[in-house]
Design an enzyme around this catalytic site. Structure first.
Site, short mmCIF file in Angstrom:
data_model
loop_
_atom_site.label_atom_id
_atom_site.label_comp_id
_atom_site.label_asym_id
_atom_site.label_seq_id
_atom_site.Cartn_x
_atom_site.Cartn_y
_atom_site.Cartn_z
N GLU A 36 23.95 -36.77 48.25
CA GLU A 36 25.29 -36.23 47.56
C GLU A 36 25.46 -34.86 48.03
O GLU A 36 24.62 -33.90 47.84
CB GLU A 36 25.18 -36.25 46.06
CG GLU A 36 25.26 -37.72 45.63
CD GLU A 36 25.70 -37.81 44.19
OE1 GLU A 36 25.75 -39.02 43.55
OE2 GLU A 36 25.45 -36.61 43.53
N CYS A 37 26.68 -34.62 48.61
CA CYS A 37 27.02 -33.26 49.14
C CYS A 37 26.16 -32.45 49.88
O CYS A 37 25.92 -32.61 50.98
CB CYS A 37 27.47 -32.41 47.60
SG CYS A 37 28.69 -31.09 47.99
#
Length: 803
Positions: A332-333
């Site tokens: 994530e990210c």
């Protein structure tokens, strides 16, 4: 019914000091002997980090958008289990929520859902009696929200504070003066995480003391006890997921200073689903935890720590191999950025063929995302709620499958074993994501094989190296093994060379000089002696070049000999990697070199691929102010040396040569470089006096003679014959390899074969230490037919397991 004393810390607007006050209250109450549970309204990760530091318990988030309204109270009760009081820090202004949502997911929304009284923090530094109007409006705007008290922040003086207090019709619980020492520093995405602030604990102690002195803690607790009992049951991860097997597979979860963003409930769900979660630090750990069967790479700031992340080449390569091998991976990210090829040209893991860059535009949204395909986590057309908050930008290539579509935009990357995107999701709101990930982890083969594996190849996974850039083939050529790891010519030295080496011993009573050697080398290449610098092998040349200037953007083209990369890092430079791709035959594309590069280093023919790049392509890299270094250590193995740049001077061009391999004298350390006189003079000033020994200088003179040129041509022809025989045999066995022009062949024999061959008495050079290559590749030195036959017999013995 459950009794839970609690209150919400809110403010009329962002920047009023609610994080400072909320954290200070948690710390002060904890130090007063209370068990405090810290919570944060919204998706923010940073504030819960400060809450955890203040309370000694995990910080938790309460966000109706991410988890749904019905889970807010259960999550509050779960997080606050065993606590004396729950302190909930708000987000933005009290009534500010999702844009267009009429206050949905606002602090007021969460206060109403949880029935919690509100303590309002107000910055009074620029007003006096007008504050009374602001507080009155906050308290009466929504009858579902009870503002029970006020804390005045940034008071200029006691008189100022008294004037403000007289205008407020609610209890004033305390007054805090101006003190910038308590403000948390910020960066491009908000506050600096507590884990990155070494002084955070000391500052927190001061803040706790200050709040205890200026705020009536008893009055605050009395307000907390007015909160009504809650009727919901606490959230329970065990009720949301189930273990798919009796095993306890390991999920490696990124942590440390660069990866501080993840929800506590994510780890709780994975443990409930039968996984053991083990943290690792991408900044310092050299390998993934033993037995890793799943990877979770959460959020953080890899762009801030890019240099340190890039320097940990051992872990980057281990991660790249793990992802390539199909270890289930969620990113994530920040995790997405870390898996990219580069972040602002700093090399990352390279598991995704994508580059990420910082931009001026902030992406901040609270979307509902639609799954673009069936993947590790999702099923096509499923929808989840999440949030994005980043200034970097990357996107999938046209042929890549995106993870999500958001407002018609394709975002992220998705495969059956990988899910990577900028979107943050809270798995407590979508527990089926945790279940699918856990199912895949339970079914995965651990990244590092156990000793009980019955397959020779399966248990032969090469262990990651602490310093792969400094790994050399001679470390693999142990006594008793057929040495195909070191690419030194596989025949005897000529008698004239041995004679020159022995004769040099008569001269070792004097300090060495390389004047005659440089004159002989210049004559061989048709250059002036001022354009030649004799060196103690190519390694010294790379070190001299690394220290020559304060390079701004040094580029090393990989995969290639790693010594120049290591030398540049040792000299304190941040190296930009440009990787030639297997699908392009590892050929050099000039357009891949960043224009800002002021140093470019490449091999020709390249070690370990054996690819010979056109001289015109290399000359095309020359620019004013740029130095291009070409390592021609294996050019003398190419009949006729058609693409050599050694014979002509070009401004900004440096050509390196080595006598080590072709003449089978690695113990002598003899090499040289060719460049324009100004560069040679600068390098000579950096060279340690007498670094080139008398014997090395004698070897250079001997190997520059006409008889040496004739012998070199003969050896090159012999190497071609040996190499063709090896390549023909590999082709017949269906083993992929790279068409080579050098004295070695890069072959893709399969993961684990490198170690399995050692058990059968054959040493080949592992290639996973070369950036851009993985454990399925090995470099094979070409040798006479009997030695090649021994290798082929070993490969044939392993054929059933390789397939």
């Amino acid at each position: 019914m459950t009794s839970l004393p609690r209150f919400v810390v809110a403010a009329p607007a962002t920047g009023q000091g609610k994080t400072t006050v909320a954290t200070g209250l948690m710390a002060a109450l904890t130090r007063a002997g209370r068990v405090v549970s810290g919570h944060k309204v919204g998706p923010d990760y940073i504030d819960p980090g400060f809450h955890a530091l203040a309370s000694g318990r995990p910080g938790r988030n309460l966000d109706p958008h991410l988890v749904g309204e019905d889970r807010i109270v259960p999550l509050l009760l779960h997080g606050a289990a065993g606590a004396d009081v729950a302190v909930v820090e708000g987000v933005m202004g009290l009534y500010d929520g999702r844009v267009g949502g009429e206050g949905f997911s606002s602090t007021a929304h969460v206060a109403a859902l949880t029935g919690s009284p509100v303590v309002l923090v107000v910055d009074i530094s620029r007003s006096s009696r007008s504050i009374g109007a602001v507080v009155h409006g906050m308290a009466t705007f929504d009858p579902r929200v009870e503002v029970a008290g006020v804390i005045l922040n940034k008071a200029g003086s006691p008189r100022h504070a008294q004037e403000v207090a007289s205008s407020i019709g609610l209890p004033v619980l305390g007054t805090i003066g101006r003190d910038d020492a308590f403000a948390a520093p910020s960066r491009h995405l908000g506050l600096v995480p507590a884990a990155e602030r070494e002084e955070a604990t000391h500052t927190l102690d001061r803040l706790a003391d200050h709040v205890a002195q200026t705020v009536d803690l008893d009055a605050v607790l009395r307000i907390a006890r007015t909160a009504a009992d809650l009727s919901a049951d606490p959230w329970d991860p065990v009720a949301e997921v189930h273990p798919p097997s009796d095993a306890r597979p390991i999920v490696a979860m990124a942590g440390g200073r660069a990866f501080t963003f993840r929800y506590t409930e994510t780890e709780e769900l994975l443990r409930a689903a039968g996984c053991d979660v083990v943290s690792f630090d991408p900044l310092t750990d050299k390998a993934l935890p033993a037995g890793t069967s799943g990877l979770y790479l959460g959020g953080g700031f890899p762009e801030v720590h890019a240099v340190a992340l890039a320097a940990n080449t051992a872990l980057r390569e281990d991660l790249r191999v793990a992802v390539a091998d199909g270890i289930p991976t969620v990113a994530e990210c920040a995790g997405l950025l870390y898996l990219c090829s580069t972040v602002d040209e700093a090399p990352m893991v390279g598991a995704l063929v994508a580059e990420a860059r910082m931009t001026a535009r902030l992406t901040l949204r609270y979307p509902t995302a639609t799954a673009a395909t069936d993947s590790l986590l999702t099923r096509a057309s499923e929808q989840v709620s999440g949030h994005e908050f980043h200034r970097t930008h990357t996107r999938p290539e046209a042929g890549d499958t995106p993870a999500w579509t958001i407002d018609g935009e394709r975002v992220g990357f998705a495969t059956p074993t990988l899910h990577a995107s900028y979107l943050h999701t809270h798995w407590a709101g979508h527990p089926h994501l945790a279940q699918r990930f856990a199912d895949a982890v339970h079914a995965a083969t651990p990244h590092i094989q156990t000793a009980s594996s019955t397959s020779v190849v399966g248990q032969a996974r090469s262990a990651p190296l602490a310093d792969p850039l400094r790994h050399h083939g001679d470390a693999e050529a142990e006594e008793g093994l057929l040495d195909l790891a070191v690419n030194v010519y596989g025949g005897p030295r000529p008698s004239w060379l041995d004679g020159a080496l022995r004769a040099s011993l008569d001269e070792i009573g004097r300090y060495p000089t390389s004047v005659r050697a440089e004159q002989a080398i210049a004559a061989r290449h048709g250059r002036d002696a001022t354009e030649v610098l004799a060196t103690a092998g190519a390694a010294e040349a790379f070190t001299l070049l690394a220290r020559l200037r304060a390079w701004r953007a040094p580029v090393v083209v990989h995969p290639q000999f790693t010594e120049p990369h290591a030398a540049l890092e040792l000299a304190g430079h941040h190296v930009v990697e440009v990787r030639c791709r297997a699908e392009d035959g590892f050929t050099l594309r000039g357009e891949d070199i960043p224009e800002r590069a002021d140093l470019v280093v490449l091999g020709n023919p390249t070690n370990p691929t054996g690819v010979l790049h056109p001289a015109a392509t290399i000359r095309g890299l020359l620019r004013p102010g740029r130095v291009v270094v070409v390592d021609e250590a294996f050019m003398d193995t190419v009949p006729g040396e058609p693409e050599s740049l050694a014979g002509g001077a070009h401004l900004g061009l440096v050509v390196l040569r080595s006598l080590t391999k072709h003449w089978a004298i690695p113990g002598i350390r003899a090499g040289y470089l060719l460049a324009d006189p100004e560069v040679v003079a600068d390098l000579r000033r950096h060279q340690v006096p007498w670094s080139v020994s008398t014997t090395a200088a004698a070897a250079m003179v001997a190997c520059s003679s006409d008889v040496a040129s004739e012998e070199s041509r003969r050896r090159a022809a012999q190497l071609v014959a040996w190499r063709c025989g090896l390549e023909e045999a590999l082709r017949a066995r269906g083993i992929p390899f790279v068409e080579s022009s050098a004295s070695f062949v890069l072959a893709e024999v399969g993961a684990g074969v490198h170690v399995a061959l050692r058990r059968l008495g054959v040493a080949v050079r592992r290639a996973d230490t070369f950036p851009g290559l993985g454990p399925s590749w090995v470099r094979i030195a070409v040798r006479p037919e009997p030695q090649t036959r021994q290798l082929l017999d070993a490969l044939d013995a392993l054929a059933p397991q390789r397939s």
